[in-house]
Design a protein around this motif. Structure first.
Motif, PDB file in Angstrom:
ATOM      1  N   ARG A 154      15.654 -13.871  -5.166  1.00  0.00           N
ATOM      2  CA  ARG A 154      16.163 -12.587  -5.683  1.00  0.00           C
ATOM      3  C   ARG A 154      15.864 -12.428  -7.173  1.00  0.00           C
ATOM      4  N   SER A 155      15.713 -13.567  -7.868  1.00  0.00           N
ATOM      5  CA  SER A 155      15.408 -13.485  -9.305  1.00  0.00           C
ATOM      6  C   SER A 155      13.936 -13.171  -9.540  1.00  0.00           C
ATOM      7  N   GLY A 156      13.162 -13.061  -8.438  1.00  0.00           N
ATOM      8  CA  GLY A 156      11.768 -12.640  -8.562  1.00  0.00           C
ATOM      9  C   GLY A 156      10.775 -13.790  -8.505  1.00  0.00           C
ATOM     10  N   ARG A 157      11.243 -15.027  -8.337  1.00  0.00           N
ATOM     11  CA  ARG A 157      10.321 -16.160  -8.328  1.00  0.00           C
ATOM     12  C   ARG A 157       9.700 -16.383  -6.946  1.00  0.00           C
ATOM     13  N   PRO A 158       8.473 -16.923  -6.928  1.00  0.00           N
ATOM     14  CA  PRO A 158       7.932 -17.402  -5.653  1.00  0.00           C
ATOM     15  C   PRO A 158       8.713 -18.656  -5.237  1.00  0.00           C
ATOM     16  N   VAL A 159       9.198 -18.671  -4.012  1.00  0.00           N
ATOM     17  CA  VAL A 159      10.005 -19.810  -3.555  1.00  0.00           C
ATOM     18  C   VAL A 159       9.430 -20.355  -2.248  1.00  0.00           C
ATOM     19  N   THR A 160       9.277 -21.674  -2.218  1.00  0.00           N
ATOM     20  CA  THR A 160       8.865 -22.367  -0.997  1.00  0.00           C
ATOM     21  C   THR A 160      10.045 -23.227  -0.583  1.00  0.00           C
ATOM     22  N   ILE A 161      10.343 -23.263   0.712  1.00  0.00           N
ATOM     23  CA  ILE A 161      11.459 -24.094   1.148  1.00  0.00           C
ATOM     24  C   ILE A 161      10.964 -25.102   2.192  1.00  0.00           C
ATOM     25  N   SER A 162      11.267 -26.370   1.933  1.00  0.00           N
ATOM     26  CA  SER A 162      10.854 -27.434   2.841  1.00  0.00           C
ATOM     27  C   SER A 162      12.003 -27.689   3.826  1.00  0.00           C
ATOM     28  N   VAL A 163      11.667 -27.586   5.118  1.00  0.00           N
ATOM     29  CA  VAL A 163      12.701 -27.552   6.154  1.00  0.00           C
ATOM     30  C   VAL A 163      12.646 -28.796   7.031  1.00  0.00           C
ATOM     31  N   GLY A 164      13.746 -29.522   7.087  1.00  0.00           N
ATOM     32  CA  GLY A 164      13.869 -30.630   8.037  1.00  0.00           C
ATOM     33  C   GLY A 164      14.819 -30.207   9.148  1.00  0.00           C
ATOM     34  N   GLU A 165      15.663 -31.117   9.594  1.00  0.00           N
ATOM     35  CA  GLU A 165      16.639 -30.753  10.617  1.00  0.00           C
ATOM     36  C   GLU A 165      17.611 -29.731  10.023  1.00  0.00           C
ATOM     37  N   GLN A 166      17.973 -28.722  10.795  1.00  0.00           N
ATOM     38  CA  GLN A 166      18.836 -27.678  10.255  1.00  0.00           C
ATOM     39  C   GLN A 166      19.810 -27.189  11.308  1.00  0.00           C
ATOM     40  N   ALA A 167      20.933 -26.682  10.832  1.00  0.00           N
ATOM     41  CA  ALA A 167      21.958 -26.146  11.741  1.00  0.00           C
ATOM     42  C   ALA A 167      22.067 -24.647  11.496  1.00  0.00           C
ATOM     43  N   ARG A 168      21.367 -23.885  12.342  1.00  0.00           N
ATOM     44  CA  ARG A 168      21.333 -22.430  12.191  1.00  0.00           C
ATOM     45  C   ARG A 168      22.637 -21.816  12.699  1.00  0.00           C
ATOM     46  N   ARG A 202      28.319 -37.766  12.126  1.00  0.00           N
ATOM     47  CA  ARG A 202      28.661 -37.937  10.710  1.00  0.00           C
ATOM     48  C   ARG A 202      27.489 -37.637   9.782  1.00  0.00           C
ATOM     49  N   ARG A 203      26.280 -37.570  10.340  1.00  0.00           N
ATOM     50  CA  ARG A 203      25.106 -37.300   9.501  1.00  0.00           C
ATOM     51  C   ARG A 203      24.544 -35.892   9.710  1.00  0.00           C
ATOM     52  N   LEU A 204      25.237 -35.054  10.473  1.00  0.00           N
ATOM     53  CA  LEU A 204      24.702 -33.712  10.758  1.00  0.00           C
ATOM     54  C   LEU A 204      24.576 -32.885   9.488  1.00  0.00           C
ATOM     55  N   PRO A 205      23.510 -32.068   9.385  1.00  0.00           N
ATOM     56  CA  PRO A 205      23.392 -31.217   8.199  1.00  0.00           C
ATOM     57  C   PRO A 205      24.471 -30.138   8.183  1.00  0.00           C
ATOM     58  N   SER A 206      24.774 -29.637   6.986  1.00  0.00           N
ATOM     59  CA  SER A 206      25.760 -28.557   6.893  1.00  0.00           C
ATOM     60  C   SER A 206      25.151 -27.275   7.463  1.00  0.00           C
ATOM     61  N   PRO A 207      25.987 -26.352   7.984  1.00  0.00           N
ATOM     62  CA  PRO A 207      25.437 -25.142   8.603  1.00  0.00           C
ATOM     63  C   PRO A 207      24.813 -24.197   7.581  1.00  0.00           C
ATOM     64  N   GLN A 208      23.762 -23.482   8.030  1.00  0.00           N
ATOM     65  CA  GLN A 208      23.125 -22.479   7.166  1.00  0.00           C
ATOM     66  C   GLN A 208      24.050 -21.274   7.077  1.00  0.00           C
ATOM     67  N   LEU A 209      24.986 -21.330   6.151  1.00  0.00           N
ATOM     68  CA  LEU A 209      25.954 -20.250   5.983  1.00  0.00           C
ATOM     69  C   LEU A 209      26.128 -19.962   4.505  1.00  0.00           C
ATOM     70  N   VAL A 210      26.468 -18.704   4.221  1.00  0.00           N
ATOM     71  CA  VAL A 210      26.799 -18.331   2.845  1.00  0.00           C
ATOM     72  C   VAL A 210      28.015 -17.406   2.907  1.00  0.00           C
ATOM     73  N   GLY A 211      28.875 -17.501   1.906  1.00  0.00           N
ATOM     74  CA  GLY A 211      30.014 -16.593   1.838  1.00  0.00           C
ATOM     75  C   GLY A 211      29.694 -15.445   0.902  1.00  0.00           C
ATOM     76  N   THR A 212      29.516 -14.234   1.440  1.00  0.00           N
ATOM     77  CA  THR A 212      29.266 -13.061   0.590  1.00  0.00           C
ATOM     78  C   THR A 212      30.240 -11.965   1.008  1.00  0.00           C
ATOM     79  N   PRO A 213      30.552 -11.051   0.087  1.00  0.00           N
ATOM     80  CA  PRO A 213      31.449  -9.962   0.462  1.00  0.00           C
ATOM     81  C   PRO A 213      30.908  -9.172   1.663  1.00  0.00           C
ATOM     82  N   GLU A 214      29.581  -9.123   1.823  1.00  0.00           N
ATOM     83  CA  GLU A 214      28.989  -8.339   2.927  1.00  0.00           C
ATOM     84  C   GLU A 214      28.968  -9.124   4.237  1.00  0.00           C
ATOM     85  N   ARG A 215      29.373 -10.358   4.236  1.00  0.00           N
ATOM     86  CA  ARG A 215      29.371 -11.243   5.412  1.00  0.00           C
ATOM     87  C   ARG A 215      27.987 -11.301   6.050  1.00  0.00           C
TER      88      ARG A 215
END
Ligand SMILES: Cc1cc2nc3c(=O)[nH]c(=O)nc-3n(C[C@H](O)[C@H](O)[C@H](O)COP(=O)(O)OP(=O)(O)OC[C@H]3O[C@@H](n4cnc5c(N)ncnc54)[C@H](O)[C@@H]3O)c2cc1C
Length: 378
Positions: A154-168, A202-215
């Motif tokens: 959102r700040s305008g930068r090019p961003v690359t994200i490296s993805v391993g195991e994930q909890a959608r 005990r080693r599971l990744p945290s869920p891909q969640l964010v808390g925003t006013p817009e949910r």
């Protein structure tokens, strides 16, 4: 109760300023103290969490000694010797509640990152303005990674994200916060001795969640639509070049499958034909994901290691750690008489590391502790 900093120290000192809880306000509850403001479905800012915990310390009259760092704990005849920055304490029982996330976990391959690239962790990250102009590689796509990737993009930068195991996870499911379903269906209450593979849980990744006013939902489809480029797991850095594994299609398919299973569990629990189950578009696989990225070329100026957190037991001089440095315990009862732990992943329940998870765990652990002390008295 010894605290090296102030009450709510981790929320004051170890989080980035724009962070909000990913758990809704109605889930912010501690024994005898809960959120009672006008927005039960909102998500607290860091200032609000700090205030919430400060208020709890006051109403519960917790005997906190702030500014008191534990520097060493040793076993003595009938208990423990605790050395602190304010002198020595002897006790018959001890509860380790020093947190599961004292240090960011950074993989060893970080040592091979060229010096021209700045490296940050969620502890040292503040905001996009702090970064050099140019591209950012975020390593890790769990809660922290997806949130920082979105903010940086959102700040305008090019961003690359490296993805391993994930909890959608979608933010809302069938009109309610997805975490409402985790609570109501009983998943978060599942006990540690009922979980099939506890070590894995005990080693599971945290869920891909964010808390925003817009949910809003924040998964890889949302990030891709914002222009963030997903790549595979960072496997190595050789001669200044980052090498990513090629299994993005499989990683995405697995995350989609796990999400579908979770939603089916919710649906079976609800058993309500009036409300149709919702399903989400599969995670979009890029036409061709990059397998390598030359970090010397200047395209990437900053790497953010969103690769998890770990506890710090540098002060614990009792042989209770396994070869990986994890505390050996059975549901918070540590492998040393009179020593207990709280606040670790799936300590006694799946909800153990969340704010609302502490009440049930603390009750069980303190019951055991009370019996231990009774036994010593007899
Ligand atoms: C980035 C991030 C986001 C999170 N978001 C959420 C969320 O949205 N909702 C949720 O429920 N949970 C969230 N969590 C989990 C959260 O950490 C726990 O819910 C909660 O903070 C755990 O509390 P705790 O008291 O066990 O640990 P901590 O909050 O880490 O507290 C441990 C305390 O021990 C002190 N301490 C450590 N070592 C010593 C020492 N040697 N001597 C004296 N004092 C010491 C520390 O200063 C600290 O104040 C998040 C965690 C992280 C890392």
């Amino acid at each position: 109760m010894l605290e090296r900093g102030e009450v709510a120290n981790s929320w004051r000192r170890e989080r980035w300023p724009s962070l909000r809880l990913l758990t809704p306000n109605w889930l912010s509850r501690l024994p005898g103290h809960h959120y009672d403001g006008p927005e039960p479905d909102g998500y607290m800012t860091m200032a609000e969490v700090t205030e919430f915990i400060e208020r709890f310390a006051k109403v519960s009259r917790a005997p906190v000694r702030t500014g008191t760092e534990v520097t060493r704990v040793r076993r003595i005849d009938d208990g423990y010797q605790v050395m602190t920055s304010n002198g020595e304490i002897r006790c018959r029982a001890l509860v380790i509640a020093s947190g599961a996330c004292n240090r960011p976990t950074v993989p060893e391959l970080a040592a091979a990152v060229p010096e021209s690239v700045e490296q940050l962790t969620p502890f040292s990250y503040r905001d996009p303005a702090q970064l050099a102009d140019g591209g950012v590689l975020v390593v890790g796509a769990s809660a922290t990674g997806v949130q920082l990737a979105a903010e940086l993009r959102r700040s305008g930068r090019p961003v690359t994200i490296s993805v391993g195991e994930q909890a959608r996870m979608p933010r809302t499911y069938r009109g309610r916060d997805v975490l409402w379903w985790m609570v109501a269906s009983g998943i978060w209450d599942q006990r540690y001795d009922e979980v099939d593979d506890l070590d894995r849980a005990r080693r599971l990744p945290s869920p891909q969640l964010v808390g925003t006013p817009e949910r809003t939902t924040l998964d890889l489809n949302v990030l891709t639509a914002m222009g963030v480029e997903p790549v595979g797991r960072l496997a190595a850095i050789r001669d200044g070049t980052a090498l990513f594994s090629g299994g993005l299609r499989n990683v995405f398919a697995l995350a989609d499958l796990k999400l579908a299973r979770l939603l089916t569990t919710f649906d079976e629990w609800a058993d309500d034909e009036a409300d149709a189950p919702e399903r989400f578009a599969p995670t979009q696989v890029p036409a061709s994901a990059r397998l390598q990225l030359d970090l010397r070329r200047g395209e990437i100026r900053t790497i953010i290691w969103a690769t998890g957190f770990r506890p710090d037991y540098g002060w614990l001089d009792v042989p209770v750690l396994d070869p990986k440095g994890r505390l050996r315990h059975d549901g918070g009862v540590v492998d040393s008489p009179g020593m207990y732990a709280l606040g670790l992943p799936v300590l006694r329940r799946r909800k153990s590391t969340f704010i609302h998870g502490i009440e049930d765990d603390a009750r069980d652990v303190t019951n055991h502790l009370a019996h231990h002390l009774d036994g010593m008295v007899e």
